[in-house]
Design a protein around this motif. Structure first.
Motif, PDB file in Angstrom:
ATOM      1  N   ALA A 275       0.813  -1.331  -0.017  1.00  0.00           N
ATOM      2  CA  ALA A 275       0.008  -0.134  -0.083  1.00  0.00           C
ATOM      3  C   ALA A 275       0.964   1.252   0.130  1.00  0.00           C
ATOM      4  O   ALA A 275       0.679   2.193  -0.665  1.00  0.00           O
ATOM      5  CB  ALA A 275      -0.904   0.052   1.258  1.00  0.00           C
ATOM      6  N   ASP A 279       1.096   3.870  -3.246  1.00  0.00           N
ATOM      7  CA  ASP A 279       0.817   5.617  -2.804  1.00  0.00           C
ATOM      8  C   ASP A 279       1.878   6.522  -3.321  1.00  0.00           C
ATOM      9  O   ASP A 279       1.530   7.421  -3.821  1.00  0.00           O
ATOM     10  CB  ASP A 279       0.587   5.525  -1.369  1.00  0.00           C
ATOM     11  N   GLU A 450      -6.332  -7.986  -4.753  1.00  0.00           N
ATOM     12  CA  GLU A 450      -6.374  -6.507  -4.843  1.00  0.00           C
ATOM     13  C   GLU A 450      -5.292  -5.743  -5.373  1.00  0.00           C
ATOM     14  O   GLU A 450      -5.319  -4.595  -5.808  1.00  0.00           O
ATOM     15  CB  GLU A 450      -6.652  -6.142  -3.371  1.00  0.00           C
ATOM     16  N   ALA A 451      -4.006  -6.363  -5.107  1.00  0.00           N
ATOM     17  CA  ALA A 451      -2.876  -5.817  -5.805  1.00  0.00           C
ATOM     18  C   ALA A 451      -2.768  -5.482  -7.207  1.00  0.00           C
ATOM     19  O   ALA A 451      -2.716  -4.544  -7.636  1.00  0.00           O
ATOM     20  CB  ALA A 451      -1.772  -6.494  -5.306  1.00  0.00           C
ATOM     21  N   ARG A 454      -5.177  -2.501  -8.243  1.00  0.00           N
ATOM     22  CA  ARG A 454      -4.069  -1.269  -7.933  1.00  0.00           C
ATOM     23  C   ARG A 454      -3.322  -1.205  -9.097  1.00  0.00           C
ATOM     24  O   ARG A 454      -2.983   0.070  -9.341  1.00  0.00           O
ATOM     25  CB  ARG A 454      -3.744  -1.457  -6.434  1.00  0.00           C
TER      26      ARG A 454
END
Length: 516
Positions: A275, A279, A450-451, A454
């Protein structure tokens, strides 16, 4: 080798015999070197024996061991020097002082030094008591004991309460494992590390990301596992026996129960850091994209650059009329080419001109303030400098895409480990630990899904930022070959900050002139 040693010993004997014969000839003639002392054969013999004993035990006399020079030295020693004279310590005194300091401390060394000086000033002649073999042996025992303590600290003192427990692993390996586990309190029980790797959960364990990274550096090798099993055994019997073993042995024993420990650690570390890394990449892309679009769409920047180009043309025309070389034919169409030199180009000014400096940048600021719409330009300079500078320091979109591709490969490795955990779950159905393997596989699968979403968003954002950066390169004319978007943003940021400073200096100069 034996023949060479025998030949060397024969040479020594020959030299000794030759020296004895030479001394005998001098003694028979009744003379001494410099005629400084009388012949004393008994004293020469005693001095020679003493020098030989010193050499045997590692010391060396400051005098020669020939009978003649020995008797001369002893006779000269018996003549006490003047009270104000200082006698330098010889090799024997320095050796005794070092030996005493090693055994009894500095005070003993000082006492030995004082006693040695008294001997040289006329005390009793040194005898066999000066050769303290027992003291040397005691010092050797002390050194050996310290060496054993250091070795025991590396092998046995692995953590608090571990002193005296010897590890079956190599000393360096055991010491490294002990230091790593000792630096993280939750890892004092190696079973905690095993549970984290088996379940994939860090909740209520106290294990942090730093602890995972530390464990990654001391993952046992197959040789370490084989050594531990050969020493402590395997199975339930080993579990009971390992409880009293050193910390390093217990850590290897617990980690040996985890399949593919390195892959699991890499997956957990990526899950904990993904994460923050995503970001950072998104922030860099947004900075470059927004700064590029703001520079291309700014009317205030366009008007300011038109004034800069006009001033540059006037300056070149004046140079041409003054006999200077004109560059109008080869003038670059790149509007940002002269921005960096404005602050260094001098301009004719006076105290009454209202300029806060004598550079072309101050003249530009004054010219802009006199034109209509100056407020927009000044506000652009005040609000854009820091943003452009930050965007210029961010990685460009191409570099961000490389990092995104690296993260994609790491996520694929997580998928592979999740698949392996699922196979472990199927193959060990009903066995101990099968449920944990299924739990870890599900957690890794969820994270990988999820990765990937993203990373797809980051890739699309990088392409959009790349398009904005490409438009920036041609927005102010064709940029020179090799110019990167970060170079354009850096030039604009530095110019905006310098223009703001020049404007402030001009205002201060006008205020000071108004006070006169």
């Amino acid at each position: 080798a034996a023949a060479a040693a025998a030949a060397e010993e024969n040479k020594r004997r020959e030299r000794r015999r030759a020296g004895a014969e030479a001394s005998a000839r001098v003694a028979a003639a009744g003379g001494r070197r410099g005629d400084r002392a009388a012949r004393d054969e008994a004293l020469d013999r005693e001095a020679a024996l003493r020098a030989a004993a010193l050499r045997k035990h590692g010391y060396h006399s400051s005098d020669s061991d020939s009978p003649t020079s020995a008797s001369e030295a002893e006779s000269s020693r018996r003549r006490a020097p003047a009270p104000h004279s200082v006698v330098a310590p010889g090799r024997r005194e320095r050796a005794e002082r070092s030996r005493a300091a090693a055994v009894d401390g500095p005070e003993s060394a000082a006492n030995v030094a004082g006693g040695g000086e008294e001997d040289l000033r006329g005390g009793d002649p040194p005898g066999p008591r000066d050769i303290d073999v027992a003291a040397r042996e005691e010092a050797a025992k002390v050194r050996e004991e310290k060496r054993r303590q250091r070795a025991g600290a590396m092998r046995g003192a692995t953590a608090v309460g571990e002193t005296g427990r010897a590890s079956c692993l190599p000393a360096r390996t055991a010491s490294k494992i002990a230091m790593v586990l000792g630096a993280h309190k939750p890892l004092a029980d190696p079973a905690t590390a095993r549970d984290v790797l088996v379940t994939g959960s860090l909740e209520n364990t106290g294990v942090t990301l730093e602890a995972l990274r530390a464990i990654r550096t001391v993952v046992p090798t197959p040789a370490d596992v084989a050594t531990c099993r050969a020493t402590h055994g395997m199975g339930a019997a080993a579990d009971a026996k390992i409880a009293s073993a050193a910390l390093a042995d217990r850590f290897v024993h617990e980690m040996a129960k985890v399949k593919r420990a390195e892959a699991k650690l890499d997956a957990l570390i990526l899950r904990e850091t993904f994460a923050a890394r995503a970001d950072d990449l998104e922030t860099a892309l947004v900075l470059v994209k927004d700064a590029s679009e703001r520079a291309c769409a700014s009317d205030a920047l366009g008007r300011l650059l038109d004034i800069v180009v006009a001033l540059s043309a006037i300056l070149e025309k004046e140079k041409a009329e003054g006999g200077g070389e004109s560059r109008s034919k080869t003038r670059s169409r790149y509007k940002l080419a002269s921005l960096a030199s404005l602050a260094a180009t001098p301009a004719r000014s006076s105290h009454r001109s209202g300029l806060g400096g004598d550079t072309l940048l101050h003249h530009l600021s004054k010219t802009v303030e006199q034109k209509a719409g100056a407020g927009d330009v000044l506000r652009w300079a005040e609000s854009s400098g820091e943003g452009f500078r930050k965007a210029s320091a961010a990685p460009d979109p191409a570099e961000v895409r490389e990092r995104v591709a690296e993260l994609r490969r790491a996520v694929r490795d997580v998928d592979a480990e999740a698949a392996a955990c699922e196979r472990d779950d199927e193959g060990a159905e009903g066995a101990e630990g099968a449920e944990d393997a299924g739990t870890l596989a599900a957690a890794l699968r969820a994270f990988a899904a999820e990765a990937r979403v993203r990373l797809d968003v980051l890739w699309a954002t990088s392409e959009s930022a790349d398009e904005s950066a490409a438009r920036l390169l041609v927005a102010f004319g064709p940029a020179p070959k090799g110019t990167a978007p970060g170079d354009v943003l850096r030039t604009l940021g530095e110019f905006a900050e310098a223009f703001e400073r020049a404007t402030a200096e001009n205002r201060r100069a006008r205020m000071e002139r108004g006070k006169e």
